[in-house]
Design a protein around this motif. Structure first.
Motif, PDB file in Angstrom:
ATOM      1  N   GLN A 134      71.180  89.788 -37.022  1.00  0.00           N
ATOM      2  CA  GLN A 134      71.885  88.460 -37.583  1.00  0.00           C
ATOM      3  C   GLN A 134      71.680  87.036 -36.979  1.00  0.00           C
ATOM      4  N   SER A 135      70.992  87.292 -36.047  1.00  0.00           N
ATOM      5  CA  SER A 135      70.632  86.113 -34.960  1.00  0.00           C
ATOM      6  C   SER A 135      69.677  85.264 -35.750  1.00  0.00           C
ATOM      7  N   LYS A 136      69.701  83.738 -35.894  1.00  0.00           N
ATOM      8  CA  LYS A 136      68.834  83.020 -36.385  1.00  0.00           C
ATOM      9  C   LYS A 136      67.619  82.871 -35.886  1.00  0.00           C
ATOM     10  N   THR A 137      67.354  83.394 -34.652  1.00  0.00           N
ATOM     11  CA  THR A 137      66.183  83.147 -33.643  1.00  0.00           C
ATOM     12  C   THR A 137      65.610  84.625 -33.720  1.00  0.00           C
ATOM     13  N   ALA A 138      66.177  85.667 -34.596  1.00  0.00           N
ATOM     14  CA  ALA A 138      65.468  86.996 -34.612  1.00  0.00           C
ATOM     15  C   ALA A 138      64.178  86.908 -35.455  1.00  0.00           C
ATOM     16  N   THR A 139      63.193  87.773 -34.843  1.00  0.00           N
ATOM     17  CA  THR A 139      61.801  87.981 -35.448  1.00  0.00           C
ATOM     18  C   THR A 139      61.506  89.237 -35.804  1.00  0.00           C
ATOM     19  N   LEU A 140      60.652  89.362 -36.655  1.00  0.00           N
ATOM     20  CA  LEU A 140      60.456  90.959 -37.022  1.00  0.00           C
ATOM     21  C   LEU A 140      59.875  91.689 -35.924  1.00  0.00           C
ATOM     22  N   GLY A 141      59.152  91.010 -34.878  1.00  0.00           N
ATOM     23  CA  GLY A 141      58.661  91.983 -33.634  1.00  0.00           C
ATOM     24  C   GLY A 141      59.871  92.500 -32.869  1.00  0.00           C
ATOM     25  N   LYS A 142      60.775  91.394 -32.667  1.00  0.00           N
ATOM     26  CA  LYS A 142      61.974  91.646 -31.795  1.00  0.00           C
ATOM     27  C   LYS A 142      62.709  92.804 -32.725  1.00  0.00           C
ATOM     28  N   PHE A 156      50.403  91.234 -32.286  1.00  0.00           N
ATOM     29  CA  PHE A 156      49.905  89.771 -32.369  1.00  0.00           C
ATOM     30  C   PHE A 156      50.426  88.990 -31.019  1.00  0.00           C
ATOM     31  N   MET A 157      51.636  89.228 -30.943  1.00  0.00           N
ATOM     32  CA  MET A 157      52.515  88.471 -29.766  1.00  0.00           C
ATOM     33  C   MET A 157      51.876  89.039 -28.370  1.00  0.00           C
ATOM     34  N   GLU A 158      51.317  90.296 -28.360  1.00  0.00           N
ATOM     35  CA  GLU A 158      50.779  90.725 -27.216  1.00  0.00           C
ATOM     36  C   GLU A 158      49.130  90.448 -27.263  1.00  0.00           C
ATOM     37  N   MET A 159      48.802  89.598 -28.099  1.00  0.00           N
ATOM     38  CA  MET A 159      47.355  89.241 -28.174  1.00  0.00           C
ATOM     39  C   MET A 159      46.306  90.468 -28.081  1.00  0.00           C
ATOM     40  N   ASP A 160      46.735  91.406 -29.044  1.00  0.00           N
ATOM     41  CA  ASP A 160      45.862  92.363 -29.479  1.00  0.00           C
ATOM     42  C   ASP A 160      45.251  92.197 -30.885  1.00  0.00           C
ATOM     43  N   TYR A 161      43.798  91.672 -30.588  1.00  0.00           N
ATOM     44  CA  TYR A 161      43.359  91.436 -31.914  1.00  0.00           C
ATOM     45  C   TYR A 161      43.118  92.364 -33.028  1.00  0.00           C
ATOM     46  N   GLU A 162      42.646  93.729 -32.492  1.00  0.00           N
ATOM     47  CA  GLU A 162      42.303  94.650 -33.486  1.00  0.00           C
ATOM     48  C   GLU A 162      43.606  95.340 -33.885  1.00  0.00           C
ATOM     49  N   LYS A 163      44.726  95.441 -33.406  1.00  0.00           N
ATOM     50  CA  LYS A 163      45.615  95.999 -33.801  1.00  0.00           C
ATOM     51  C   LYS A 163      46.729  95.091 -34.758  1.00  0.00           C
ATOM     52  N   TYR A 179      54.604  89.067 -19.207  1.00  0.00           N
ATOM     53  CA  TYR A 179      55.202  87.712 -19.971  1.00  0.00           C
ATOM     54  C   TYR A 179      55.741  88.164 -21.251  1.00  0.00           C
ATOM     55  N   ASN A 180      56.718  87.132 -21.660  1.00  0.00           N
ATOM     56  CA  ASN A 180      57.530  87.313 -22.969  1.00  0.00           C
ATOM     57  C   ASN A 180      57.042  86.229 -23.896  1.00  0.00           C
ATOM     58  N   HIS A 181      57.859  86.463 -25.137  1.00  0.00           N
ATOM     59  CA  HIS A 181      57.438  85.311 -25.989  1.00  0.00           C
ATOM     60  C   HIS A 181      57.546  84.027 -25.583  1.00  0.00           C
ATOM     61  N   ILE A 182      58.836  83.856 -24.710  1.00  0.00           N
ATOM     62  CA  ILE A 182      58.965  82.414 -24.573  1.00  0.00           C
ATOM     63  C   ILE A 182      58.019  81.709 -23.723  1.00  0.00           C
ATOM     64  N   ILE A 183      57.213  82.502 -22.809  1.00  0.00           N
ATOM     65  CA  ILE A 183      56.037  82.231 -22.002  1.00  0.00           C
ATOM     66  C   ILE A 183      54.914  81.765 -22.817  1.00  0.00           C
TER      67      ILE A 183
END
Length: 763
Positions: free
Chosen positions: A473-481, A598-605, A639-643
């Protein structure tokens, strides 16, 4: 409005310029009259005697001055302020007839010309100290404007306060002699008592507190908030929509919310409540959405909808004729997300429907709520809670649509179990009224060991689900999280499905049973009918325990703990796990998995996510791959998404930055719409059911989007309000001009500009 220039000197003040050299020692307007006090003055012979000027004369005549060079007396006021009608003897030549000086000066003092010039000098001195009449008028006008602006600023603050708090403005009557004039007028009365300047403007007949002024200020403030939101959307270039429906009295209202990012920070905003009472099918809803965007002047030719989130109703989620399919006809990449908070609620509902004893327990909790909703019972329960040293608390209602209520139901029942049992036992003993039959039934149910065991188990399980519910329910929630939290919750339930974990819960059950004298037993152990294993399952490896296997385990041991572990604990956890895996399957979370990669910068996956939006976002795949590689090497190991947000800047990584914006824009749930419905219930209650739709929507945005409204200054609203007032005044006067002069519109406009000063001079 007239503007005046302040003058320090009057036109006559230049008369002192060009004096003869003999009179150069006389005073000027700045220095005042020249009045030298000498021990002896130059004497002149009159007959046989010598006479001269006397310094005592200065005391009797303040305007008198003396020239040493001319050895003559002059009138300062007549010399400075006089005209040609004044005698030259007092302005140019000088009076030096000391023998008849007293007679001559007395005659001059009583002359009308001298009195007029003396009045001019007094007026000049007064103007010198306090300003001229024109300056006074200008200052008074400016002060009046400042006072009016301060008064209107306070009116605006009152309107903003009531709007943010979501309370009614007007009462039954706003008449002066009415006891309750409504919140707006009563707040104005408070201000008039505490602020003297406010009272002086408020007590006049036209004080700008009418309902029309309130409406204009509310609309201006709401438009200000919308303009800020629209400006942010325009700068971003795309957004996601979240839509839900709710009933408000006799209207069916559609809540439209949007989600976008500002500097990689997620923002969810409420836009408008739209009346869709005339039709609730997909075509009507889609038309209402686009009408809302058109009304708000959102240019959908330059903006793009990249995602959408609704509940699971067929009219919304239908892949052929639903709203999500209609939106995709206009914006093909607008991926649909079934609200995950709704999905999670369905998991709990399915669990309650699938397990018979769960339905029985929640029905009992509902009966307890109904029994203690009576005022007399509730007050008595509070007294018992205080006597037992318990914290005051109420038994909550069971609700299918409230996502956290079931956890709070179990928690509340466990906390108040002692007080509830004491009250029901007392009620049964007293036999006071017919409600005792209801009390006997409730007491019989909650004293069963299976009720106690089930409440403890459910509290543990629903506590974990509540964590996931809050996250979704958080406004800052993302699909990955969201995907990570869902997997974490499933793994937690798998870990809980063990004998050791149940033994810990069973210790709590035994402790509470001993405290409340509840006997832990299963009366039908050993007498149950033997169930056979279904033939079609013989060749399968089962994830859950079947009824036949449960009978074998129970018959092998007479342990009560084993019975409830196999018949209650494991089935509940197995049902929750299976429902979570079904509702949040990998297929439904394919986009979430790709975004997480994508957040992990994995282009192929992350190809699924990239290919879905590469055309819309105009992404160069070769540059994107290079940017992801460089950015990944720039990131620290842990690292995390904030970084990622802090390091990824648009000028350096433009393609990655765009894709990050899209990834963060995709909504997880439509919880913002649900929160808006909470404000709707407060704003449009049964006392305010006749409120017009536009006013209701304006008040809703003031109440919901507080962070924007808190930044609104009264001066900004006042400037827009004054512009509206001027335009209204102009239109009214142009109408009157047309009526009176029978002129064309071109003539009226020309007449307005010719009379601009007179129009502006009138408030």
């Amino acid at each position: 409005m007239f503007y005046f220039k302040e003058h320090d000197e009057l036109p006559q003040l230049s008369l002192n310029i060009g004096l003869s050299s003999d009179l150069a020692d006389l005073g000027t307007l700045d220095t005042g009259p020249y009045r030298p006090v000498l021990s002896t003055y130059t004497k002149t012979k009159f007959g046989k005697q010598y006479r001269s000027f006397q310094s005592e004369w200065f005391k009797n005549y303040e305007w008198l001055e003396y020239s040493i060079k001319s050895n003559a007396a002059f009138c300062f006021v007549c010399r400075i302020f006089g005209t040609s009608s004044v005698e030259d003897i007092w302005t140019k030549i000088g009076c030096n007839n000391w023998q008849k000086f007293i007679v001559k000066i007395g005659k001059h003092q009583n002359a009308d010309v001298h009195k007029t010039n003396l009045t001019k000098m007094v007026a000049y001195k007064t103007n010198k100290q306090s300003g001229s009449i024109m300056v006074k008028l200008s200052d008074a006008h400016r002060n009046q404007i400042a006072e009016n602006r301060a008064y209107m600023a306070q009116i605006i603050e009152i309107v903003l306060y009531l709007g943010k708090q979501g309370v009614a403005f007007r009462g039954h009557s706003e008449k002066y002699d009415y006891l309750n004039q409504g919140n707006f007028k009563e707040l104005c009365n408070v201000f008039s008592k505490c602020v003297p300047n406010f009272k002086s403007c408020y007590d006049v007949k036209i004080n700008h507190t009418s309902w029309k002024v309130q409406e204009e200020i509310i609309q201006i403030s709401a438009d200000y908030a919308r303009e800020k939101i629209i400006k942010e959307i325009t700068n971003t270039g795309f957004f996601a929509i979240m839509v839900d429906e709710a009933r408000s009295h006799k209207q069916e209202l559609l809540c439209i919310c949007i989600r976008y990012v500002v500097d990689l920070e997620i923002v969810e905003r409420f836009m408008e409540f739209v009346d869709v009472s005339s039709g609730q099918d997909a075509n009507h809803i889609v038309a209402a959405i686009f009408r809302c965007f058109e009304k708000l002047r959102i240019n959908m030719n330059t903006l793009y909808i990249v995602a959408q989130s609704y509940d699971g109703a067929s009219v919304m989620s239908g892949c052929l004729g639903g709203v999500q399919a209609k939106i995709k006809e206009h914006y093909s990449c607008a991926i649909y997300t079934h609200c995950m908070a709704h999905r999670l609620n369905l998991v709990v509902v399915d669990m309650c429907k699938g397990i018979k004893i769960a339905r029985s327990v929640f029905n009992t909790l509902e009966s307890v709520y109904v029994h203690f909703s009576r005022p007399s019972n509730n007050s008595e329960l509070v007294k018992i809670q205080l006597q037992l040293g318990l914290k005051k608390g109420n038994i909550l209602r069971v609700c299918d649509t409230r996502w956290v209520c079931r956890f709070k139901n179990c928690e509340s029942m466990l906390k108040n179990n002692s007080a509830v049992l004491n009250f029901l036992n007392n009620e049964v003993d007293i036999q006071a009224d017919k409600d005792v039959l209801e009390a006997i039934g409730i007491l019989n149910q909650i004293q069963k060991c299976q009720f106690l065991i089930f409440i403890i188990i459910l509290k543990e399980i629903l506590g974990i689900i509540n964590i996931l519910s809050t996250s979704l329910q958080s406004k800052t929630a993302t699909l990955g999280k969201a995907r990570n939290v869902v997997n974490g919750v499933i793994q937690s339930f798998i870990c809980l499905r063990s004998d050791d974990e149940f033994s810990k819960l069973w210790a709590t059950v035994v402790e509470l049973a001993e405290k409340h004298n509840i006997l832990l037993e299963v009366s039908h152990i050993g007498s149950k009918r033997k169930r056979a294993q279904p033939v079609h399952l013989n060749e399968f490896h089962l994830e859950t325990t079947t009824g036949a296997e449960q009978d074998d385990q129970i018959n092998a041991s007479d342990s009560i703990e084993l019975y409830y572990r196999c018949t209650v604990y494991f089935p509940i956890i197995d049902t929750i796990i299976n429902n979570l895996r079904y509702r949040f399957s990998e297929e439904s979370l394919e986009m979430a998995s790709s975004i997480d990669c994508f957040m992990e910068m994995d282009y192929e996956k992350s190809q699924y996510f990239i290919n879905h939006y590469k055309v819309v976002m105009n992404i160069n795949l070769n540059l994107l791959k290079s940017e992801m590689l460089v950015l990944k090497n720039c990131l620290p190991s842990n690292y995390n998404h904030i970084i990622v947000k802090n390091i990824c800047k648009e000028p350096t990584f433009p393609n990655v930055y765009k894709m990050l914006q899209v990834a963060l824009t995709i909504p997880v749930s439509s919880a913002t719409c649900e929160r808006s419905f909470s404000s709707m219930r407060c704003l449009k209650n049964w006392l305010r059911a006749s409120m017009e739709q536009q006013r209701f929507t304006d008040l809703a945005i003031l109440n919901i989007e507080r962070d924007i409204v808190n930044k609104i200054t009264s001066s900004e609203i006042l400037e827009k309000y004054s512009t509206i007032v001027k335009l209204t005044l102009l239109s009214d006067r142009m109408f009157l001009y047309i009526e009176n002069e029978r002129s064309t519109s071109t003539e009226v406009i020309g007449a307005y500009f010719m009379q601009e000063v007179s129009f502006k001079s009138n408030p």
